[in-house]
Each structure stands twice: as C-alpha cells, then as structure tokens.
Design an enzyme around this catalytic site. Structure first.
Site, short mmCIF file in Angstrom:
data_model
loop_
_atom_site.label_atom_id
_atom_site.label_comp_id
_atom_site.label_asym_id
_atom_site.label_seq_id
_atom_site.Cartn_x
_atom_site.Cartn_y
_atom_site.Cartn_z
N HIS A 110 0.84 -1.20 0.00
CA HIS A 110 0.00 0.00 0.00
C HIS A 110 0.87 1.25 0.00
O HIS A 110 0.62 2.20 -0.75
CB HIS A 110 -0.89 0.05 1.25
CG HIS A 110 -1.92 -1.02 1.33
ND1 HIS A 110 -2.07 -1.82 2.44
CD2 HIS A 110 -2.88 -1.41 0.46
CE1 HIS A 110 -3.06 -2.65 2.25
NE2 HIS A 110 -3.57 -2.44 1.05
N LYS A 122 -16.40 -7.03 6.11
CA LYS A 122 -15.15 -7.80 5.95
C LYS A 122 -14.61 -8.32 7.28
O LYS A 122 -13.65 -9.06 7.30
CB LYS A 122 -14.09 -6.95 5.26
CG LYS A 122 -14.33 -6.72 3.79
CD LYS A 122 -13.13 -6.04 3.16
CE LYS A 122 -13.24 -5.94 1.67
NZ LYS A 122 -12.01 -5.38 1.07
N ARG A 138 -1.85 -6.09 -8.11
CA ARG A 138 -0.68 -6.95 -7.89
C ARG A 138 -0.64 -8.08 -8.90
O ARG A 138 0.42 -8.50 -9.32
CB ARG A 138 -0.73 -7.56 -6.48
CG ARG A 138 -0.58 -6.57 -5.35
CD ARG A 138 -0.70 -7.30 -4.03
NE ARG A 138 -1.87 -8.16 -4.00
CZ ARG A 138 -2.95 -7.95 -3.28
NH1 ARG A 138 -3.03 -6.91 -2.50
NH2 ARG A 138 -3.98 -8.77 -3.32
N SER A 197 -2.75 -7.42 2.70
CA SER A 197 -3.22 -7.42 4.08
C SER A 197 -3.65 -8.81 4.51
O SER A 197 -3.45 -9.21 5.66
CB SER A 197 -4.38 -6.44 4.25
OG SER A 197 -3.95 -5.12 4.07
#
Length: 161
Positions: free
Chosen positions: A25, A49, A98, A136
């Site tokens: 990030h 989430k 990514r 993450s």
C-alpha cells in the site's frame, strides 16, 4: 479536454480497508504522491469484511505510515467511495494491482464507480516487484500464527501495534 494550466491542482483518493496497511500500500501511496498534488487515503470501515483491527486503529496505522509523505492526508469513511470523492471534489480514484486476480475485481469496481458517476476516473498502479506479493490478507494470516511479518508493513505501523 485536459487542463494544461501549469498551476492546476490535482487530487486523488486511494481507498481500502488497510487491515493493516502494508508496504505494498505504501508503495502505491508514494507513487501516487509523485503524480498528484494531494492524495487522500480513505480508510473504509468495512464491517462486512470483519477486519482484524478496529477502524480507528487502521486510520491511525495509515496516518503513522504516511506522516512523512508530503501531500498525503488520511481519513476514515463509511459511505460509497464515489460519494466521498464527490464530497472531497476528487475525480480520480487510485487502485493497486498486484496480479491478474486483482485486475478482474478492480475492473468491475472501476466500472461500477463510473456507472454511478461518469466524472470518476480510476487509475491503476502496480507496486514494485518486491511488494507485488504483499497483501493485508497475507499479513493477517502471518499475525494469526505468530509469524514474522515486520518486513511486510511500514516500521511506524509495527510500532503502533
């Protein structure tokens, strides 16, 4: 028509749950800060989430990670991103990619945001190769199993934990 005024002021917004904010990030944030005059890091509450860290912690982590980057501000939010962008008078959303798996989801989100507000543009940035695997999700899994994760997050964030 592009604004060719040398004095034009350009802002972008980079959102996410940042649970926690990672070096990947931070890589995207630094690169966005080199492109835009101001980059707003918008930390989503994202209760669906079920984040590992509280919204307040994630906002603090993002502030700690970015405190030395000129032109970067951090705020928390719990609305549609496009609505926040309009409120902040921002028309560019930054998203990180990514891998191909990210691309499909991010493309759908970009189209969804554009369908809500045609003035919103999404700019996709890739992290450097050394951060391409960092997410993450991976960091949270390592934390859950008491593994070594310090090298995957900004040092200032680790000190906040």
């Amino acid at each position: 028509m592009p604004n060719n005024d040398i004095n034009s002021y350009r802002k972008a917004i980079y959102s996410g749950t940042f649970d926690p904010i990672t070096n990947g990030h931070l890589d995207i944030i630094k690169r966005a800060a080199n492109i835009f005059d101001e980059v707003v890091i918008a930390v989503a509450k994202s209760e669906l989430k079920k984040p590992m860290f509280s919204h307040e912690q994630r906002v603090e982590f993002a502030k700690a990670a970015t405190e030395d980057i000129q032109g970067v501000t951090v705020l928390g939010f719990d609305t549609l991103l496009v609505d926040l962008a309009v409120d902040l008078k921002i028309n560019t959303i930054i998203r990180g990619l990514r891998a191909v798996s990210d691309f499909e989801f991010e493309l759908q989100m970009g189209y969804a945001n554009s369908s809500i507000n045609k003035k919103i543009e999404t700019l996709y940035l890739m992290p450097t190769l050394e951060n391409a695997f960092v997410s993450s999700t991976i960091v949270r899994e390592i934390i859950r199993f008491n593994g070594k994760f310090q090298h995957l997050i900004p040092e200032k964030v680790f000190k906040c934990m």
